[in-house]
Design a protein around this motif. Sequence first.
Motif, PDB file in Angstrom:
ATOM      1  N   UNK A 178       0.830  -1.209   0.000  1.00  0.00           N
ATOM      2  CA  UNK A 178       0.000   0.000   0.000  1.00  0.00           C
ATOM      3  C   UNK A 178       0.863   1.257   0.000  1.00  0.00           C
ATOM      4  N   UNK A 179       1.943   1.220   0.736  1.00  0.00           N
ATOM      5  CA  UNK A 179       2.811   2.389   0.828  1.00  0.00           C
ATOM      6  C   UNK A 179       3.540   2.690  -0.475  1.00  0.00           C
ATOM      7  N   UNK A 180       3.971   1.651  -1.180  1.00  0.00           N
ATOM      8  CA  UNK A 180       4.737   1.891  -2.399  1.00  0.00           C
ATOM      9  C   UNK A 180       3.858   1.969  -3.644  1.00  0.00           C
ATOM     10  N   UNK A 181       2.601   1.601  -3.518  1.00  0.00           N
ATOM     11  CA  UNK A 181       1.707   1.593  -4.665  1.00  0.00           C
ATOM     12  C   UNK A 181       1.042   2.941  -4.891  1.00  0.00           C
ATOM     13  N   UNK A 182       0.192   2.942  -5.878  1.00  0.00           N
ATOM     14  CA  UNK A 182      -0.618   4.126  -6.147  1.00  0.00           C
ATOM     15  C   UNK A 182      -1.689   4.238  -5.077  1.00  0.00           C
ATOM     16  N   UNK A 183      -2.575   5.196  -5.268  1.00  0.00           N
ATOM     17  CA  UNK A 183      -3.650   5.401  -4.301  1.00  0.00           C
ATOM     18  C   UNK A 183      -4.491   4.144  -4.136  1.00  0.00           C
ATOM     19  N   UNK A 184      -4.830   3.477  -5.235  1.00  0.00           N
ATOM     20  CA  UNK A 184      -5.646   2.260  -5.190  1.00  0.00           C
ATOM     21  C   UNK A 184      -4.851   1.109  -5.746  1.00  0.00           C
ATOM     22  N   UNK A 185      -5.004  -0.021  -5.155  1.00  0.00           N
ATOM     23  CA  UNK A 185      -4.455  -1.248  -5.718  1.00  0.00           C
ATOM     24  C   UNK A 185      -5.600  -1.973  -6.402  1.00  0.00           C
ATOM     25  N   UNK A 186      -5.378  -2.384  -7.618  1.00  0.00           N
ATOM     26  CA  UNK A 186      -6.416  -3.040  -8.397  1.00  0.00           C
ATOM     27  C   UNK A 186      -5.988  -4.446  -8.775  1.00  0.00           C
ATOM     28  N   UNK A 187      -6.894  -5.147  -9.391  1.00  0.00           N
ATOM     29  CA  UNK A 187      -6.607  -6.469  -9.925  1.00  0.00           C
ATOM     30  C   UNK A 187      -6.290  -7.490  -8.856  1.00  0.00           C
ATOM     31  N   UNK A 188      -5.595  -8.522  -9.294  1.00  0.00           N
ATOM     32  CA  UNK A 188      -5.277  -9.620  -8.386  1.00  0.00           C
ATOM     33  C   UNK A 188      -4.356  -9.173  -7.256  1.00  0.00           C
ATOM     34  N   UNK A 189      -3.447  -8.255  -7.551  1.00  0.00           N
ATOM     35  CA  UNK A 189      -2.557  -7.743  -6.504  1.00  0.00           C
ATOM     36  C   UNK A 189      -3.369  -7.040  -5.424  1.00  0.00           C
ATOM     37  N   UNK A 190      -4.291  -6.202  -5.836  1.00  0.00           N
ATOM     38  CA  UNK A 190      -5.153  -5.518  -4.879  1.00  0.00           C
ATOM     39  C   UNK A 190      -5.982  -6.499  -4.066  1.00  0.00           C
ATOM     40  N   UNK A 191      -6.469  -7.537  -4.731  1.00  0.00           N
ATOM     41  CA  UNK A 191      -7.275  -8.534  -4.028  1.00  0.00           C
ATOM     42  C   UNK A 191      -6.446  -9.218  -2.948  1.00  0.00           C
ATOM     43  N   UNK A 192      -5.207  -9.600  -3.272  1.00  0.00           N
ATOM     44  CA  UNK A 192      -4.343 -10.254  -2.281  1.00  0.00           C
ATOM     45  C   UNK A 192      -4.062  -9.328  -1.101  1.00  0.00           C
ATOM     46  N   UNK A 193      -3.720  -8.093  -1.396  1.00  0.00           N
ATOM     47  CA  UNK A 193      -3.384  -7.132  -0.334  1.00  0.00           C
ATOM     48  C   UNK A 193      -4.601  -6.858   0.541  1.00  0.00           C
ATOM     49  N   UNK A 194      -5.731  -6.549  -0.074  1.00  0.00           N
ATOM     50  CA  UNK A 194      -6.920  -6.193   0.715  1.00  0.00           C
ATOM     51  C   UNK A 194      -7.516  -7.395   1.447  1.00  0.00           C
ATOM     52  N   UNK A 247     -14.622  -3.311  -3.305  1.00  0.00           N
ATOM     53  CA  UNK A 247     -14.426  -2.616  -4.586  1.00  0.00           C
ATOM     54  C   UNK A 247     -13.574  -3.441  -5.536  1.00  0.00           C
ATOM     55  N   UNK A 248     -12.454  -3.973  -5.040  1.00  0.00           N
ATOM     56  CA  UNK A 248     -11.569  -4.721  -5.924  1.00  0.00           C
ATOM     57  C   UNK A 248     -12.215  -6.043  -6.362  1.00  0.00           C
ATOM     58  N   UNK A 249     -12.989  -6.673  -5.504  1.00  0.00           N
ATOM     59  CA  UNK A 249     -13.689  -7.904  -5.889  1.00  0.00           C
ATOM     60  C   UNK A 249     -14.740  -7.627  -6.955  1.00  0.00           C
ATOM     61  N   UNK A 250     -15.472  -6.528  -6.812  1.00  0.00           N
ATOM     62  CA  UNK A 250     -16.464  -6.168  -7.828  1.00  0.00           C
ATOM     63  C   UNK A 250     -15.786  -5.876  -9.161  1.00  0.00           C
ATOM     64  N   UNK A 251     -14.667  -5.155  -9.116  1.00  0.00           N
ATOM     65  CA  UNK A 251     -13.936  -4.862 -10.358  1.00  0.00           C
ATOM     66  C   UNK A 251     -13.464  -6.146 -11.027  1.00  0.00           C
ATOM     67  N   UNK A 252     -12.924  -7.064 -10.241  1.00  0.00           N
ATOM     68  CA  UNK A 252     -12.454  -8.328 -10.817  1.00  0.00           C
ATOM     69  C   UNK A 252     -13.594  -9.164 -11.383  1.00  0.00           C
ATOM     70  N   UNK A 253     -14.752  -9.097 -10.759  1.00  0.00           N
ATOM     71  CA  UNK A 253     -15.886  -9.885 -11.249  1.00  0.00           C
ATOM     72  C   UNK A 253     -16.354  -9.420 -12.631  1.00  0.00           C
ATOM     73  N   UNK A 254     -16.001  -8.199 -13.002  1.00  0.00           N
ATOM     74  CA  UNK A 254     -16.368  -7.655 -14.324  1.00  0.00           C
ATOM     75  C   UNK A 254     -15.236  -7.764 -15.340  1.00  0.00           C
ATOM     76  N   UNK A 255     -14.129  -8.366 -14.952  1.00  0.00           N
ATOM     77  CA  UNK A 255     -12.973  -8.441 -15.840  1.00  0.00           C
ATOM     78  C   UNK A 255     -13.296  -9.329 -17.043  1.00  0.00           C
ATOM     79  N   UNK A 256     -12.863  -8.913 -18.244  1.00  0.00           N
ATOM     80  CA  UNK A 256     -13.154  -9.704 -19.451  1.00  0.00           C
ATOM     81  C   UNK A 256     -12.655 -11.149 -19.398  1.00  0.00           C
ATOM     82  N   UNK A 257     -11.561 -11.408 -18.670  1.00  0.00           N
ATOM     83  CA  UNK A 257     -11.058 -12.780 -18.578  1.00  0.00           C
ATOM     84  C   UNK A 257     -12.056 -13.709 -17.888  1.00  0.00           C
ATOM     85  N   UNK A 258     -12.961 -13.141 -17.102  1.00  0.00           N
ATOM     86  CA  UNK A 258     -13.935 -13.960 -16.387  1.00  0.00           C
ATOM     87  C   UNK A 258     -15.301 -13.990 -17.061  1.00  0.00           C
ATOM     88  N   UNK A 259     -15.404 -13.401 -18.238  1.00  0.00           N
ATOM     89  CA  UNK A 259     -16.701 -13.318 -18.921  1.00  0.00           C
ATOM     90  C   UNK A 259     -17.342 -14.688 -19.123  1.00  0.00           C
TER      91      UNK A 259
END
Length: 118
Positions: free
Chosen positions: A24-40, A57-69
Amino acid sequence: MKGTDENPNPGPHPDLVLRARIQLLIGDRWLDGEKGMRVYRTLFAVNPRGYAYHLTRVLLDLSRHPRLAHLPDARRALLHEAVDAAAHIPADAPWYQTGYQQYARSALTRLDQDDRTP
């Protein structure tokens, strides 16, 4: 023999928590994707009230990812976890955070309806 005062669910290892906080400290304001999911997920296990919104938020974003369509079961699992995490969002949180549980439930309902449609 183990003592009776031991926590049966001790949570993540302290090193994992430290690593997540560093991310969280070295990342941007938000962590997204699988990395964000692991951290959060890690930080949610330690402080559900503090990280419920971020995990949801990150789980909802991942649920809409095209790879999971074409993987409705994976999307459903993420949405169920999002609903569970959102239950920990404090009632006095900002409106855009408190609405996430309903949003996750609606997404889950839409997914179930899509599965039933031929």
